[in-house]
Design a protein around this motif. Sequence first.
Motif, short mmCIF file in Angstrom:
data_model
loop_
_atom_site.label_atom_id
_atom_site.label_comp_id
_atom_site.label_asym_id
_atom_site.label_seq_id
_atom_site.Cartn_x
_atom_site.Cartn_y
_atom_site.Cartn_z
N VAL A 44 0.83 -1.20 0.00
CA VAL A 44 0.00 0.00 0.00
C VAL A 44 0.86 1.25 0.00
N MET A 45 1.91 1.26 0.81
CA MET A 45 2.78 2.44 0.90
C MET A 45 3.59 2.63 -0.38
N ARG A 46 3.99 1.53 -1.01
CA ARG A 46 4.80 1.63 -2.23
C ARG A 46 4.03 2.33 -3.34
N TYR A 47 2.79 1.92 -3.54
CA TYR A 47 2.00 2.52 -4.61
C TYR A 47 1.27 3.78 -4.16
N GLY A 48 1.02 3.88 -2.86
CA GLY A 48 0.33 5.06 -2.35
C GLY A 48 1.16 6.32 -2.45
N ALA A 49 2.46 6.17 -2.58
CA ALA A 49 3.33 7.35 -2.66
C ALA A 49 3.39 7.93 -4.06
N GLU A 50 2.68 7.35 -5.00
CA GLU A 50 2.84 7.76 -6.39
C GLU A 50 1.78 8.75 -6.87
N GLY A 51 1.15 9.46 -5.95
CA GLY A 51 0.19 10.47 -6.36
C GLY A 51 -0.58 10.98 -5.18
N GLN A 52 -1.18 12.15 -5.32
CA GLN A 52 -1.93 12.73 -4.23
C GLN A 52 -3.11 11.83 -3.86
N ALA A 110 -3.16 8.86 -3.30
CA ALA A 110 -3.15 7.58 -4.01
C ALA A 110 -3.25 6.40 -3.06
N GLU A 111 -2.79 6.60 -1.83
CA GLU A 111 -2.79 5.48 -0.89
C GLU A 111 -4.19 4.91 -0.71
N SER A 112 -5.20 5.76 -0.67
CA SER A 112 -6.57 5.28 -0.46
C SER A 112 -7.03 4.39 -1.60
N ILE A 113 -6.52 4.63 -2.81
CA ILE A 113 -6.93 3.84 -3.96
C ILE A 113 -6.46 2.40 -3.83
N PHE A 114 -5.32 2.21 -3.18
CA PHE A 114 -4.71 0.89 -3.11
C PHE A 114 -4.98 0.17 -1.78
N ARG A 115 -5.90 0.68 -0.99
CA ARG A 115 -6.16 0.10 0.32
C ARG A 115 -6.85 -1.25 0.21
N ALA A 116 -6.61 -2.09 1.20
CA ALA A 116 -7.24 -3.40 1.27
C ALA A 116 -7.26 -3.85 2.72
N SER A 117 -8.20 -4.72 3.04
CA SER A 117 -8.31 -5.32 4.37
C SER A 117 -8.27 -6.83 4.22
N LEU A 118 -7.74 -7.49 5.24
CA LEU A 118 -7.55 -8.94 5.18
C LEU A 118 -8.07 -9.60 6.45
N ILE A 119 -8.54 -10.82 6.30
CA ILE A 119 -8.82 -11.70 7.44
C ILE A 119 -7.90 -12.90 7.29
N VAL A 120 -7.16 -13.21 8.34
CA VAL A 120 -6.29 -14.39 8.31
C VAL A 120 -6.53 -15.21 9.57
N GLY A 121 -6.61 -16.51 9.39
CA GLY A 121 -6.81 -17.39 10.53
C GLY A 121 -6.24 -18.76 10.26
N GLY A 122 -6.10 -19.53 11.31
CA GLY A 122 -5.58 -20.87 11.17
C GLY A 122 -5.05 -21.39 12.48
N GLN A 123 -4.30 -22.45 12.39
CA GLN A 123 -3.73 -23.06 13.59
C GLN A 123 -2.39 -23.69 13.24
N ILE A 124 -1.45 -23.53 14.14
CA ILE A 124 -0.13 -24.17 14.07
C ILE A 124 -0.04 -25.16 15.21
N ARG A 125 0.43 -26.35 14.92
CA ARG A 125 0.47 -27.40 15.93
C ARG A 125 1.13 -26.89 17.21
N GLY A 126 0.47 -27.16 18.33
CA GLY A 126 0.95 -26.68 19.62
C GLY A 126 0.27 -25.41 20.07
N GLY A 127 -0.45 -24.75 19.17
CA GLY A 127 -1.15 -23.52 19.50
C GLY A 127 -2.65 -23.66 19.29
N GLU A 128 -3.37 -22.61 19.64
CA GLU A 128 -4.82 -22.57 19.49
C GLU A 128 -5.19 -22.06 18.09
N PRO A 129 -6.39 -22.40 17.61
CA PRO A 129 -6.89 -21.73 16.39
C PRO A 129 -7.04 -20.24 16.67
N ARG A 130 -6.56 -19.39 15.76
CA ARG A 130 -6.60 -17.95 15.98
C ARG A 130 -7.06 -17.24 14.71
#
Length: 243
Positions: free
Chosen positions: A98-106, A108-128
């Motif tokens: 986002v910062m790399r492309y957001g710096a290329e114009g007034q 511009a950062e808002s144009i390249f914005r995105a949100s993510l959901i990430v989840g899973g589990q690694i052995r020995g830990g809880e699902p998160r």
Amino acid sequence: MTYCVGMRLNKGLVFMSDTRTNAGVDDISQVRKMRSWHVPGERVITLMSAGNLATTQGVVSLLDERLKAPGDRHPPILTAASMFEVATIIGETLRGIVMRYGAEGQNAESIFRASLIVGGQIRGGEPRLFLIYPEGNFIESGEDNPFFQIGETKYGRPMIVRSYHPAMAFEDAVKLLCVSFDSTIRANAGVDLPIDLKVHARDDFTTVRERRFERGDPYYQSVSDGWAAALGRALDTLPDFHF
């Protein structure tokens, strides 16, 4: 626009995302917004995305490229010690793009914005489960926020808030999410079938449980029709209004 939901249950995690992307009413296409990494017997990770398509695809591509580069200064997500570290890596990757492309114009950062959901589990830990913001910072689900939504969230939220329970079965959670997506699709043209589903059962690192609901899918259609009929019956039972 898009709609994605990640839900934490006592039994594990449930993910659902639509596949519609558009750059205007005359430029609509279908793109998978759910990506998974699976090391049998050791870890399972799922990522869903909403926002600028070039940004979200760039995040996934960069994560995959780093899997091929053991010497990269950022540890790849398949060797991270915890899901918190996985969320940190993905958040830093998103922020960098986002910062790399957001710096290329007034503004511009808002144009390249995105949100993510990430989840899973690694052995020995809880699902998160984590919600990652465009700035790269993130929050984790807990008892007070057991599910996350990104994209077009408002139409499908009331059903989840009213009916969610952490002890519910996966089958009931999928039914609830189908209702949530059906309500969103009916109210917003920016969300549509097909819908992708993935389920991570707690401490199960071998079974990949996933499905795509295509247009006309018998189960999804039965939920959609049944929900509409149930709403009609519920409305009929409410007290009549009198002037």
